[in-house]
Design an enzyme around this catalytic site. Sequence first.
Site, PDB file in Angstrom:
ATOM      1  N   ARG A 170       0.873  -1.174   0.000  1.00 19.15           N
ATOM      2  CA  ARG A 170       0.000   0.000   0.000  1.00 19.15           C
ATOM      3  C   ARG A 170       0.904   1.216   0.000  1.00 19.15           C
ATOM      4  O   ARG A 170       2.043   1.158   0.440  1.00 19.15           O
ATOM      5  CB  ARG A 170      -0.817   0.054   1.295  1.00 19.15           C
ATOM      6  CG  ARG A 170      -1.912  -0.974   1.403  1.00 19.15           C
ATOM      7  CD  ARG A 170      -2.611  -0.875   2.747  1.00 19.15           C
ATOM      8  NE  ARG A 170      -1.694  -1.056   3.871  1.00 19.15           N
ATOM      9  CZ  ARG A 170      -1.412  -0.135   4.777  1.00 19.15           C
ATOM     10  NH1 ARG A 170      -1.955   1.063   4.725  1.00 19.15           N
ATOM     11  NH2 ARG A 170      -0.580  -0.398   5.768  1.00 19.15           N
ATOM     12  N   ARG A 174      -3.424  10.414   0.890  1.00 23.67           N
ATOM     13  CA  ARG A 174      -4.431  11.063   1.714  1.00 23.67           C
ATOM     14  C   ARG A 174      -5.007  12.240   0.960  1.00 23.67           C
ATOM     15  O   ARG A 174      -4.242  13.060   0.457  1.00 23.67           O
ATOM     16  CB  ARG A 174      -3.703  11.581   2.943  1.00 23.67           C
ATOM     17  CG  ARG A 174      -4.437  11.362   4.194  1.00 23.67           C
ATOM     18  CD  ARG A 174      -3.627  11.867   5.343  1.00 23.67           C
ATOM     19  NE  ARG A 174      -3.025  10.798   6.113  1.00 23.67           N
ATOM     20  CZ  ARG A 174      -2.037  11.011   6.964  1.00 23.67           C
ATOM     21  NH1 ARG A 174      -1.530  12.208   7.111  1.00 23.67           N
ATOM     22  NH2 ARG A 174      -1.549  10.006   7.652  1.00 23.67           N
ATOM     23  N   ARG A 247      19.525  -5.330   5.109  1.00 27.54           N
ATOM     24  CA  ARG A 247      20.105  -4.085   4.604  1.00 27.54           C
ATOM     25  C   ARG A 247      20.744  -3.395   5.798  1.00 27.54           C
ATOM     26  O   ARG A 247      20.223  -3.463   6.924  1.00 27.54           O
ATOM     27  CB  ARG A 247      19.030  -3.133   4.044  1.00 27.54           C
ATOM     28  CG  ARG A 247      18.624  -3.324   2.638  1.00 27.54           C
ATOM     29  CD  ARG A 247      19.691  -3.261   1.595  1.00 27.54           C
ATOM     30  NE  ARG A 247      19.935  -1.928   1.077  1.00 27.54           N
ATOM     31  CZ  ARG A 247      20.932  -1.655   0.256  1.00 27.54           C
ATOM     32  NH1 ARG A 247      21.799  -2.593  -0.112  1.00 27.54           N
ATOM     33  NH2 ARG A 247      21.092  -0.432  -0.219  1.00 27.54           N
ATOM     34  N   ARG A 279      18.277  10.196   3.661  1.00 31.23           N
ATOM     35  CA  ARG A 279      17.664  11.283   4.424  1.00 31.23           C
ATOM     36  C   ARG A 279      18.671  11.986   5.307  1.00 31.23           C
ATOM     37  O   ARG A 279      19.745  11.460   5.596  1.00 31.23           O
ATOM     38  CB  ARG A 279      16.468  10.795   5.246  1.00 31.23           C
ATOM     39  CG  ARG A 279      16.666   9.505   5.994  1.00 31.23           C
ATOM     40  CD  ARG A 279      15.358   9.103   6.668  1.00 31.23           C
ATOM     41  NE  ARG A 279      15.601   8.027   7.610  1.00 31.23           N
ATOM     42  CZ  ARG A 279      14.708   7.583   8.485  1.00 31.23           C
ATOM     43  NH1 ARG A 279      13.511   8.129   8.533  1.00 31.23           N
ATOM     44  NH2 ARG A 279      14.990   6.597   9.307  1.00 31.23           N
ATOM     45  N   GLU A 299      21.954   9.618   6.327  1.00 28.84           N
ATOM     46  CA  GLU A 299      21.741   8.171   6.422  1.00 28.84           C
ATOM     47  C   GLU A 299      21.975   7.544   5.046  1.00 28.84           C
ATOM     48  O   GLU A 299      21.245   7.846   4.106  1.00 28.84           O
ATOM     49  CB  GLU A 299      20.292   7.963   6.892  1.00 28.84           C
ATOM     50  CG  GLU A 299      19.995   6.613   7.425  1.00 28.84           C
ATOM     51  CD  GLU A 299      18.590   6.592   8.055  1.00 28.84           C
ATOM     52  OE1 GLU A 299      18.332   7.344   9.012  1.00 28.84           O
ATOM     53  OE2 GLU A 299      17.757   5.831   7.549  1.00 28.84           O
ATOM     54  N   TYR A 347      10.758  -6.827  10.841  1.00 29.43           N
ATOM     55  CA  TYR A 347      10.831  -5.418  11.190  1.00 29.43           C
ATOM     56  C   TYR A 347       9.724  -5.093  12.181  1.00 29.43           C
ATOM     57  O   TYR A 347       8.547  -5.314  11.908  1.00 29.43           O
ATOM     58  CB  TYR A 347      10.699  -4.503   9.954  1.00 29.43           C
ATOM     59  CG  TYR A 347      10.774  -3.060  10.402  1.00 29.43           C
ATOM     60  CD1 TYR A 347      11.998  -2.438  10.568  1.00 29.43           C
ATOM     61  CD2 TYR A 347       9.626  -2.353  10.751  1.00 29.43           C
ATOM     62  CE1 TYR A 347      12.089  -1.150  11.053  1.00 29.43           C
ATOM     63  CE2 TYR A 347       9.701  -1.064  11.246  1.00 29.43           C
ATOM     64  CZ  TYR A 347      10.934  -0.467  11.392  1.00 29.43           C
ATOM     65  OH  TYR A 347      11.020   0.806  11.894  1.00 29.43           O
ATOM     66  N   ASP A 349       8.210  -2.018  14.806  1.00 33.35           N
ATOM     67  CA  ASP A 349       8.295  -0.698  15.411  1.00 33.35           C
ATOM     68  C   ASP A 349       8.380  -0.878  16.922  1.00 33.35           C
ATOM     69  O   ASP A 349       8.078  -1.957  17.449  1.00 33.35           O
ATOM     70  CB  ASP A 349       7.056   0.137  15.041  1.00 33.35           C
ATOM     71  CG  ASP A 349       7.251   0.869  13.715  1.00 33.35           C
ATOM     72  OD1 ASP A 349       8.405   1.241  13.405  1.00 33.35           O
ATOM     73  OD2 ASP A 349       6.260   1.073  12.988  1.00 33.35           O
TER      74      ASP A 349
END
Length: 367
Positions: A170, A174, A247, A279, A299, A347, A349
């Site tokens: 996805r 918005r 990575r 970034r 980064e 991964y 959070d």
Amino acid sequence: MYDYLIVGAGLFGATFAYEAKKRGKKCLVIDKRDHIGGNVFTEEVDGIQVHKYGAHIFHTNNKRIWDYINQFAEFNRYTNSPIANYQGEIYNLPFNMNTFNKLWGVTSPEEAKQKIRQQREAAHITKPSNLEEQAISLVGTDIYQKLIKGYTEKQWGRSARELPAFIIKRLPVRFTYDNNYFNDRFQGIPIGGYTQIFEKLLDGIDVKLNTDFFKERNQLENCADKIVFTGMIDQFYDYQFGVLNYRSLRFETEILNEIDNFQGNAVVNYTDNKTAFTRIIEHKHFEFGKQRHTIITKEYPIEWRQGLEPYYPINDDENNEIYKLYQNLADQEANVIFGGRLANYKYYDMHQVIGEALATVERELEN
Ligand SMILES: Cc1cc2nc3c(=O)[nH]c(=O)nc-3n(C[C@H](O)[C@H](O)[C@H](O)COP(=O)(O)OP(=O)(O)OC[C@H]3O[C@@H](n4cnc5c(N)ncnc54)[C@H](O)[C@@H]3O)c2cc1C
């Protein structure tokens, strides 16, 4: 003698240790690094909290987790609103009406939807076979070319046409003028950094830093009844089914003594593929800092090899198959609990890691 040897003083290990201690268990926590906190670690440098392993913004929809973390620090009202810099053009993220207005001059949601629809249809993609086709079929060519292609290719080190479509399931689009990246009810940054949270979680618990489990395995295994392992699961099993791939990242941090505000935002993504970094983080903005100087971190995504920090698991079919073999072995262990992003090869959070750690303790100590 300890009830638990906890390998890793990151969020999983520290939460487990805190909860186990609360239930009367004696824990030894070890970490091969010279600090607690794992990748969430922040360090104060010249009055600014530096996120040493990349920007960490706490966000969750779960009130229980939000209340839990707020026991250990006061959080500010920071809202993640990253900016994209494409060859000097600035766009708001996630893709929203501000982005569409800047790209096309449209002002209403209907016009924006129509623009995306037209571009999707013009591309004639019915069954996306790679990441490029998948992205275009979701958001059209302009957003793909300026805001997705370069960033993603740098992130994964491969052309978007060689990357599988599943990486982008996805894309957050918005049709409101809302630059808040997350949809979660709660978000913020702990005032004074994350490390205080770990100091409180580990208060009164034996912690040994600069201690690699694999260098003292026999001795360490014998010092506790059970092990909570948050390191790499393939290494735990001596890579017998092969090496899991990741990575990695390289961080380049600079203190800018002559500049008080370098980029006007905590996070700016560079979405072209000529700029090598993905970034720049300007740490003071996480806490609305007013210092006369500033600190930035660039980064750079890099290929992972053994010895480098494994940051992002590559959950493609090949690696997932290897992980399953290790997971089968792990499931048969009576005295070893595997938890966190490296042991679960997933991964997570921060709020998910806390949720997993709390569920693990409850399973382990409340039945
Ligand atoms: C660049 C980046 C940005 C992120 N940004 C966000 C964000 O904005 N919001 C968010 O919610 N989450 C974010 N995350 C995710 C967050 O970092 C993780 O959820 C969290 O760190 C996972 O905790 P953990 O305990 O599983 O792993 P870790 O933090 O990796 O902790 C594992 C610890 O185990 C130690 N260890 C490993 N092997 C051994 C060994 N053999 N012996 C001894 N010690 C060992 C390691 O040194 C490490 O300290 C980000 C992650 C990355 C990489």
